[in-house]
Design an enzyme around this catalytic site. Sequence first.
Site, PDB file in Angstrom:
ATOM      1  N   ASP A   1      17.334  21.322 -42.439  1.00 44.55           N
ATOM      2  CA  ASP A   1      19.526  21.500 -42.901  1.00 44.55           C
ATOM      3  C   ASP A   1      20.035  20.078 -43.744  1.00 44.55           C
ATOM      4  OD1 ASP A   1      18.986  22.543 -40.879  1.00 44.55           O
ATOM      5  OD2 ASP A   1      18.947  20.878 -39.010  1.00 44.55           O
ATOM      6  N   GLU A   2      19.834  19.649 -44.590  1.00 43.36           N
ATOM      7  CA  GLU A   2      20.211  18.766 -45.756  1.00 43.36           C
ATOM      8  C   GLU A   2      21.191  20.327 -46.799  1.00 43.36           C
ATOM      9  OE1 GLU A   2      17.122  19.465 -45.710  1.00 43.36           O
ATOM     10  OE2 GLU A   2      15.871  17.321 -45.148  1.00 43.36           O
TER      11      GLU A   2
ATOM     12  N   LYS B   1      19.385  22.715 -48.540  1.00 42.76           N
ATOM     13  CA  LYS B   1      18.704  23.004 -49.500  1.00 42.76           C
ATOM     14  C   LYS B   1      19.334  23.910 -50.012  1.00 42.76           C
ATOM     15  CE  LYS B   1      15.528  22.422 -46.448  1.00 42.76           C
ATOM     16  NZ  LYS B   1      16.043  22.142 -45.549  1.00 42.76           N
TER      17      LYS B   1
ATOM     18  N   ALA C   1      13.367  28.323 -40.763  1.00 47.22           N
ATOM     19  CA  ALA C   1      14.153  27.110 -41.278  1.00 47.22           C
ATOM     20  C   ALA C   1      15.833  28.299 -41.255  1.00 47.22           C
ATOM     21  CB  ALA C   1      14.250  27.802 -43.096  1.00 47.22           C
ATOM     22  N   GLY C   2      17.003  27.748 -41.446  1.00 47.97           N
ATOM     23  CA  GLY C   2      17.960  28.391 -41.635  1.00 47.97           C
ATOM     24  C   GLY C   2      18.862  28.109 -43.086  1.00 47.97           C
ATOM     25  N   HIS C   3      18.745  28.867 -44.009  1.00 46.93           N
ATOM     26  CA  HIS C   3      19.469  28.452 -44.912  1.00 46.93           C
ATOM     27  C   HIS C   3      20.692  29.021 -45.122  1.00 46.93           C
ATOM     28  CE1 HIS C   3      15.314  27.138 -46.220  1.00 46.93           C
ATOM     29  NE2 HIS C   3      15.909  25.996 -45.831  1.00 46.93           N
TER      30      HIS C   3
ATOM     31  N   GLN D   1      12.604  23.043 -43.893  1.00 40.66           N
ATOM     32  CA  GLN D   1      12.614  21.510 -43.242  1.00 40.66           C
ATOM     33  C   GLN D   1      12.799  19.875 -44.546  1.00 40.66           C
ATOM     34  OE1 GLN D   1       9.375  24.379 -42.788  1.00 40.66           O
ATOM     35  NE2 GLN D   1      11.620  25.261 -40.812  1.00 40.66           N
TER      36      GLN D   1
ATOM     37  N   ARG E   1      23.254  19.323 -33.730  1.00 38.56           N
ATOM     38  CA  ARG E   1      22.765  18.113 -34.293  1.00 38.56           C
ATOM     39  C   ARG E   1      22.761  16.376 -34.417  1.00 38.56           C
ATOM     40  NH1 ARG E   1      22.906  21.514 -39.741  1.00 38.56           N
ATOM     41  NH2 ARG E   1      21.909  23.754 -39.521  1.00 38.56           N
TER      42      ARG E   1
ATOM     43  N   ASP F   1      31.735  15.250 -48.545  1.00 41.94           N
ATOM     44  CA  ASP F   1      33.542  15.231 -48.287  1.00 41.94           C
ATOM     45  C   ASP F   1      33.592  14.924 -47.022  1.00 41.94           C
ATOM     46  OD1 ASP F   1      31.522  17.847 -48.255  1.00 41.94           O
ATOM     47  OD2 ASP F   1      32.649  18.680 -47.107  1.00 41.94           O
TER      48      ASP F   1
HETATM   49  P1  IMO Z   1      15.851  24.067 -42.230  1.00 39.49           P
HETATM   50  O1  IMO Z   1      14.831  24.723 -43.342  1.00 39.49           O
HETATM   51  C1  IMO Z   1      16.057  21.445 -39.330  1.00 39.49           C
HETATM   52  C2  IMO Z   1      12.173  21.031 -36.417  1.00 39.49           C
HETATM   53  C3  IMO Z   1      12.815  20.899 -35.154  1.00 39.49           C
HETATM   54  C4  IMO Z   1      11.653  20.377 -34.153  1.00 39.49           C
HETATM   55  C5  IMO Z   1      10.902  20.791 -35.148  1.00 39.49           C
HETATM   56  C6  IMO Z   1       9.483  21.554 -34.879  1.00 39.49           C
HETATM   57  O2  IMO Z   1      16.912  24.860 -42.014  1.00 39.49           O
HETATM   58  O3  IMO Z   1      15.933  22.494 -42.850  1.00 39.49           O
HETATM   59  P2  IMO Z   1       9.088  24.001 -34.946  1.00 39.49           P
HETATM   60  O4  IMO Z   1      10.117  25.108 -34.514  1.00 39.49           O
HETATM   61  O5  IMO Z   1       9.130  24.143 -36.773  1.00 39.49           O
HETATM   62  O6  IMO Z   1       8.129  23.646 -34.829  1.00 39.49           O
HETATM   63  O7  IMO Z   1      10.338  22.833 -34.769  1.00 39.49           O
HETATM   64  O8  IMO Z   1      11.060  20.590 -36.531  1.00 39.49           O
HETATM   65  N1  IMO Z   1      13.027  22.320 -37.494  1.00 39.49           N
HETATM   66  C7  IMO Z   1      14.189  21.608 -37.906  1.00 39.49           C
HETATM   67  N2  IMO Z   1      15.201  20.823 -37.880  1.00 39.49           N
HETATM   68  N3  IMO Z   1      16.043  22.231 -40.252  1.00 39.49           N
HETATM   69  C8  IMO Z   1      14.310  22.844 -40.044  1.00 39.49           C
HETATM   70  O9  IMO Z   1      14.794  23.904 -41.319  1.00 39.49           O
HETATM   71  C9  IMO Z   1      13.633  22.184 -39.140  1.00 39.49           C
HETATM   72  N4  IMO Z   1      12.889  23.627 -38.705  1.00 39.49           N
HETATM   73  C10 IMO Z   1      12.104  23.563 -38.234  1.00 39.49           C
HETATM   74  O10 IMO Z   1      14.044  21.247 -34.496  1.00 39.49           O
HETATM   75  O11 IMO Z   1      12.601  18.911 -34.529  1.00 39.49           O
HETATM   76 MG    MG Z   2      17.776  24.283 -40.179  1.00 39.23          MG
END
Ligand code: IMO
Ligand code: MG
Length: 431
Positions: A13-14, A16, A39-41, A225, A310, A338
């Site tokens: 969740d940075e 990206k 992932a949630g982008h 991630q 979060r 910000d």
């Molecule tokens: P993006 O790409 C934040 C976390 C889950 C959990 C751990 C394992 O948006 O940065 P999983 O469903 O992958 O087996 O879960 O990883 N997690 C993420 N946290 N952003 C993500 O993706 C994540 N994808 C998995 O919350 O702690």
């Molecule tokens: Mg995410």
Amino acid sequence: MPAIVVVGAQWGDEGKARVVDWLASDADVVARFNGGDNAGHTVVAEGLTLKLHLVPSGILRPGATCLIGAGVVVNLRALVKEMDELVSYGLDVGPSRLKLSAAAHVILPTHRALDGAREDARGKDAIGTTKRGIGPAYADKAARVNLRLGDMAKPEEFAERVAEGVRAHNRRLQERYDASTLSPEEIAAEYCAYARRLAPHLVDGSALVGEALEAGKTVLCEGAQGMLLDIDHGTYPYVTSSSVIAGGALTGLGFGPKYVSRVVGVAKAYTTRVGAGPFPTELLDETGDKLRGTGTNPWDEYGTTTGRPRRCGWLDLVILRYAARISGLDELALVKLDVLSGLERLKVAVAYERDGEPIKHFPAEFGLEALAEWRPIYEELPGWTEDIMGVRKFADLPAAAQAYVSLVEEQVGLPVTSVSAGPERDQVVTP
Ligand code: IMO
Ligand code: MG
């Protein structure tokens, strides 16, 4: 010959996607190399707020071919839904724009069911997964029993194997977890229809990337991630099941290290984490609440995929140093500066304290206990009250914000080449 790799440097969740969207304006190919619809982008551009889970964030740049690479696990139902949404926004996701590597793996609805059942069975020891079936699908991949996207080329045979897979998962759901099962026939029919629709998108993803690189084109490798969720180097077992680090781009897409010209680590100006596991700089007070926001804005700290609030905390430079080493980062993109505007004092972790001694490196050799027990050592800085959302040049940032960025550069030993100062595509501050 440039391959540019963009990876998350914290716990995901940075932001990206916004960095990928930005760099994609000059890219010929944008390729996702790991993860799935966990992932949630989010990309905010041209009046749209796009929430992407599987489709590469380059889809908004008409000049870029988008590839879902071999290292990805694909929930076909989620992919088709996402493609339909993108079409409704007037975006082209046809076979010439969106390519699927034949070697990428399939997530079945029963992988999701197994993920949920296993998490429920773990009770208080749950990982806090997104319950998207990521772990079970990668487990089947490693066990060499999973279906790959290339199998969709023969839809009827694919459907039969889907039904077999669902039956095998059903047995586990019933016997191991006493959980409800899903219909093999219904899922097979559904997946057969997806196969017919998606087969024209299939390619040899590694050949596509390799030929582009040989021809001197730019390939942007999009990671999902973040560093500490990496299966090998993250905070195991509180990790995801794929290779998140820059090396994952090479295995997940299938090309060699000689092509990598630039590795960009994306970090938030503070730290967040969803799911369980240690988090040294976590703030369980009103400062944490302020960072999280109320959820009324799409960029508040609530999961794009699951809607979960979060966990929020101060920026941790020990983590960024670790990410810099493991991914061989060349530079940092610092996102959401910000959000810190208006906080009177800011803290940044520069080391951890062990028996009165400062430890500057990430304590991977001591495991999770160290991370939970060692207290961060903070450096305190004054905050700034100015709204920075209109700033576009480093020199125009308030002095306190410049000092914050300089501390990051000095402590991590990397240049910060961009800072985001708002959710919109053009709210980027550069040197
Ligand atoms: P993006 O790409 C934040 C976390 C889950 C959990 C751990 C394992 O948006 O940065 P999983 O469903 O992958 O087996 O879960 O990883 N997690 C993420 N946290 N952003 C993500 O993706 C994540 N994808 C998995 O919350 O702690
Ligand atoms: Mg995410």
